[in-house]
Design a protein around this motif. Sequence first.
Motif, PDB file in Angstrom:
ATOM      1  N   ALA A 294       1.076  -1.183   0.097  1.00 54.53           N
ATOM      2  CA  ALA A 294      -0.129  -0.043  -0.042  1.00 54.53           C
ATOM      3  C   ALA A 294       0.845   1.484   0.166  1.00 54.53           C
ATOM      4  O   ALA A 294       0.412   2.293  -0.535  1.00 54.53           O
ATOM      5  CB  ALA A 294      -0.872   0.061   1.042  1.00 54.53           C
ATOM      6  N   ILE A 295       1.943   1.314   0.639  1.00 60.72           N
ATOM      7  CA  ILE A 295       2.766   2.491   0.866  1.00 60.72           C
ATOM      8  C   ILE A 295       3.394   2.667  -0.763  1.00 60.72           C
ATOM      9  O   ILE A 295       3.584   3.829  -1.323  1.00 60.72           O
ATOM     10  CB  ILE A 295       4.095   2.058   1.587  1.00 60.72           C
ATOM     11  N   VAL A 296       3.862   1.588  -1.442  1.00 56.16           N
ATOM     12  CA  VAL A 296       4.556   1.727  -2.567  1.00 56.16           C
ATOM     13  C   VAL A 296       3.309   2.327  -3.899  1.00 56.16           C
ATOM     14  O   VAL A 296       3.736   2.910  -4.674  1.00 56.16           O
ATOM     15  CB  VAL A 296       5.266   0.543  -3.114  1.00 56.16           C
ATOM     16  N   TRP A 297       2.382   1.145  -3.742  1.00 55.23           N
ATOM     17  CA  TRP A 297       1.535   1.381  -5.087  1.00 55.23           C
ATOM     18  C   TRP A 297       0.500   2.651  -4.760  1.00 55.23           C
ATOM     19  O   TRP A 297      -0.050   3.104  -5.616  1.00 55.23           O
ATOM     20  CB  TRP A 297       0.629   0.116  -5.192  1.00 55.23           C
ATOM     21  N   LEU A 298      -0.158   2.683  -3.192  1.00 57.74           N
ATOM     22  CA  LEU A 298      -1.160   3.703  -3.089  1.00 57.74           C
ATOM     23  C   LEU A 298      -0.576   5.035  -2.560  1.00 57.74           C
ATOM     24  O   LEU A 298      -1.294   5.870  -2.052  1.00 57.74           O
ATOM     25  CB  LEU A 298      -2.343   3.016  -2.306  1.00 57.74           C
ATOM     26  N   ASN A 299       0.420   5.018  -2.138  1.00 52.84           N
ATOM     27  CA  ASN A 299       1.138   6.111  -1.273  1.00 52.84           C
ATOM     28  C   ASN A 299       0.306   6.320   0.144  1.00 52.84           C
ATOM     29  O   ASN A 299       0.329   7.461   0.527  1.00 52.84           O
ATOM     30  CB  ASN A 299       1.254   7.478  -1.937  1.00 52.84           C
ATOM     31  N   ALA A 300       0.111   5.249   0.525  1.00 53.72           N
ATOM     32  CA  ALA A 300      -0.637   5.331   1.682  1.00 53.72           C
ATOM     33  C   ALA A 300       0.189   4.923   2.888  1.00 53.72           C
ATOM     34  O   ALA A 300       0.525   3.854   3.535  1.00 53.72           O
ATOM     35  CB  ALA A 300      -1.958   4.082   1.870  1.00 53.72           C
ATOM     36  N   ARG A 301       0.966   5.946   3.406  1.00 51.61           N
ATOM     37  CA  ARG A 301       1.954   6.154   4.199  1.00 51.61           C
ATOM     38  C   ARG A 301       1.356   6.329   5.630  1.00 51.61           C
ATOM     39  O   ARG A 301       2.092   6.035   6.857  1.00 51.61           O
ATOM     40  CB  ARG A 301       3.038   7.026   4.019  1.00 51.61           C
ATOM     41  N   GLN A 302       0.330   6.950   5.961  1.00 51.67           N
ATOM     42  CA  GLN A 302      -0.463   7.401   7.289  1.00 51.67           C
ATOM     43  C   GLN A 302      -1.024   6.294   7.725  1.00 51.67           C
ATOM     44  O   GLN A 302      -1.976   5.543   7.145  1.00 51.67           O
ATOM     45  CB  GLN A 302      -1.315   8.621   6.827  1.00 51.67           C
ATOM     46  N   VAL A 303      -0.788   6.065   8.998  1.00 51.35           N
ATOM     47  CA  VAL A 303      -1.407   4.969   9.676  1.00 51.35           C
ATOM     48  C   VAL A 303      -1.808   5.518  11.178  1.00 51.35           C
ATOM     49  O   VAL A 303      -1.130   6.246  11.830  1.00 51.35           O
ATOM     50  CB  VAL A 303      -0.583   3.792  10.003  1.00 51.35           C
ATOM     51  N   TYR A 304      -3.117   5.266  11.520  1.00 50.59           N
ATOM     52  CA  TYR A 304      -3.737   5.644  12.940  1.00 50.59           C
ATOM     53  C   TYR A 304      -2.803   5.028  14.029  1.00 50.59           C
ATOM     54  O   TYR A 304      -2.433   3.788  13.886  1.00 50.59           O
ATOM     55  CB  TYR A 304      -4.934   5.525  12.965  1.00 50.59           C
ATOM     56  N   SER A 305      -2.449   5.631  15.068  1.00 50.53           N
ATOM     57  CA  SER A 305      -1.499   5.257  16.140  1.00 50.53           C
ATOM     58  C   SER A 305      -2.234   3.927  16.679  1.00 50.53           C
ATOM     59  O   SER A 305      -1.326   2.814  17.083  1.00 50.53           O
ATOM     60  CB  SER A 305      -1.311   6.275  17.300  1.00 50.53           C
ATOM     61  N   ALA A 306      -3.613   3.870  17.017  1.00 46.81           N
ATOM     62  CA  ALA A 306      -4.075   2.700  17.389  1.00 46.81           C
ATOM     63  C   ALA A 306      -3.830   1.399  16.492  1.00 46.81           C
ATOM     64  O   ALA A 306      -3.448   0.344  16.924  1.00 46.81           O
ATOM     65  CB  ALA A 306      -5.636   2.780  17.648  1.00 46.81           C
ATOM     66  N   SER A 307      -4.027   1.551  15.139  1.00 49.07           N
ATOM     67  CA  SER A 307      -3.779   0.467  14.044  1.00 49.07           C
ATOM     68  C   SER A 307      -2.212   0.059  14.026  1.00 49.07           C
ATOM     69  O   SER A 307      -1.925  -0.864  14.077  1.00 49.07           O
ATOM     70  CB  SER A 307      -4.175   1.147  12.729  1.00 49.07           C
ATOM     71  N   CYS A 308      -1.329   1.239  14.360  1.00 48.19           N
ATOM     72  CA  CYS A 308      -0.120   0.849  14.471  1.00 48.19           C
ATOM     73  C   CYS A 308       0.472   0.151  15.583  1.00 48.19           C
ATOM     74  O   CYS A 308       1.014  -0.902  15.675  1.00 48.19           O
ATOM     75  CB  CYS A 308       0.800   2.378  14.598  1.00 48.19           C
ATOM     76  N   LEU A 309      -0.174   0.425  16.605  1.00 46.98           N
ATOM     77  CA  LEU A 309       0.046  -0.287  18.156  1.00 46.98           C
ATOM     78  C   LEU A 309      -0.646  -1.885  17.785  1.00 46.98           C
ATOM     79  O   LEU A 309       0.063  -2.895  18.417  1.00 46.98           O
ATOM     80  CB  LEU A 309      -0.602   0.297  19.223  1.00 46.98           C
ATOM     81  N   THR A 310      -1.649  -1.999  16.979  1.00 50.70           N
ATOM     82  CA  THR A 310      -2.161  -3.298  17.043  1.00 50.70           C
ATOM     83  C   THR A 310      -1.468  -4.229  16.095  1.00 50.70           C
ATOM     84  O   THR A 310      -1.267  -5.101  16.245  1.00 50.70           O
ATOM     85  CB  THR A 310      -3.732  -3.155  16.366  1.00 50.70           C
ATOM     86  N   GLN A 311      -0.875  -3.422  14.945  1.00 49.45           N
ATOM     87  CA  GLN A 311       0.146  -4.306  13.942  1.00 49.45           C
ATOM     88  C   GLN A 311       1.326  -4.632  14.826  1.00 49.45           C
ATOM     89  O   GLN A 311       1.634  -5.679  14.796  1.00 49.45           O
ATOM     90  CB  GLN A 311       0.392  -3.341  12.845  1.00 49.45           C
ATOM     91  N   MET A 312       1.947  -3.707  15.565  1.00 44.55           N
ATOM     92  CA  MET A 312       3.052  -4.139  16.240  1.00 44.55           C
ATOM     93  C   MET A 312       2.664  -5.185  17.368  1.00 44.55           C
ATOM     94  O   MET A 312       3.780  -6.142  17.377  1.00 44.55           O
ATOM     95  CB  MET A 312       3.418  -2.667  17.107  1.00 44.55           C
TER      96      MET A 312
END
Length: 322
Positions: free
Chosen positions: A86-104
């Motif tokens: 998604a970062i490369v193809w859609l330039n979707a670099r922004q992620v919500y902090s809750a989603s970031c911690l969940t992914q972590m």
Amino acid sequence: MLAVPNTSHHIPSTFILLGIPGLEEKATWISILFCSIYVVALLGNCSLLYFIKTEQSLHGPMYFFLSMLALNDLAFSSSTVPQMLAIVWLNARQVYSASCLTQMFFVHSLSVVESGILAAMAYDRFVAICIPLRYTSLLTHAVLKTIAAVIVVRAIVTVLPIPILVGRLQYCSDNVVWHTYCEHMAVVKVACGDTRVNNMYGLVLSLSITGFDLLCIALSYTMILRAVYKLPSRTARRKAVGTCGSHICVIVIAYLPGIFSFLTYRFGEKTVPHHVHIFLANIYIIFPAFLNPIIYGVKTKQIRERVLKSLYRDNNTFWSLP
């Protein structure tokens, strides 16, 4: 993309994932490579699960752990690769902090689960080769379920403090994470407050989990090698070593890139370029998921025969169609 100011010193509402800085010109080709590997990993692990489920002879303890490994590889690779694409193809670099911690949480807990499964598979091989007459009595369905539960619970209990500690850190004006996904230490580097607790907990957790599991694996294979060299027949020795060969390959593939990433974050940041580190951190997740079905499909006789039988039946069905 500019960092979002964060003057309250609390965790920012969003993080910006940079991807693989330094390889922007090659990002499209890298993403195609990773997408291809990911698709093969999905097909391979799903096929492995299908063959194990549909073949009665593959319902033993070894294949129970192999099924766990395949499921974990599916979840592990799916927790990061779509984000990178998604970062490369859609330039979707922004992620919500809750989603970031969940992914972590999922990334690191699935890593701990994988390590536990590999240790359990080493124990399975130890029982099968060193005390084969007690194999079915020691590794009953109840015991297998207990081992699986311990592996999962251990991962949840030990990894859960990581996103909690990250969420309690102080952040200033920076919310840019130099990575393709929310890796623990990559996000900790963004914080401007005291990160000693996070660093120490991550260090102790990595050393204790990896150290304990590798110790169990080393002990199991030491006992296996001792038992193998006592076998009277060279053919029997070769067969016993062959049954462990696939597992040893998987262990090497799973642990080496992870240990490299761990050491780089703490001791090699000034000597290892960011793009090399981040690229290998992605390889550490996707490559085992890609190779495990291939290795076990080639090395394990029962799985190989089941695949060939299925292909032979499908081929006969195709040619018998009117």
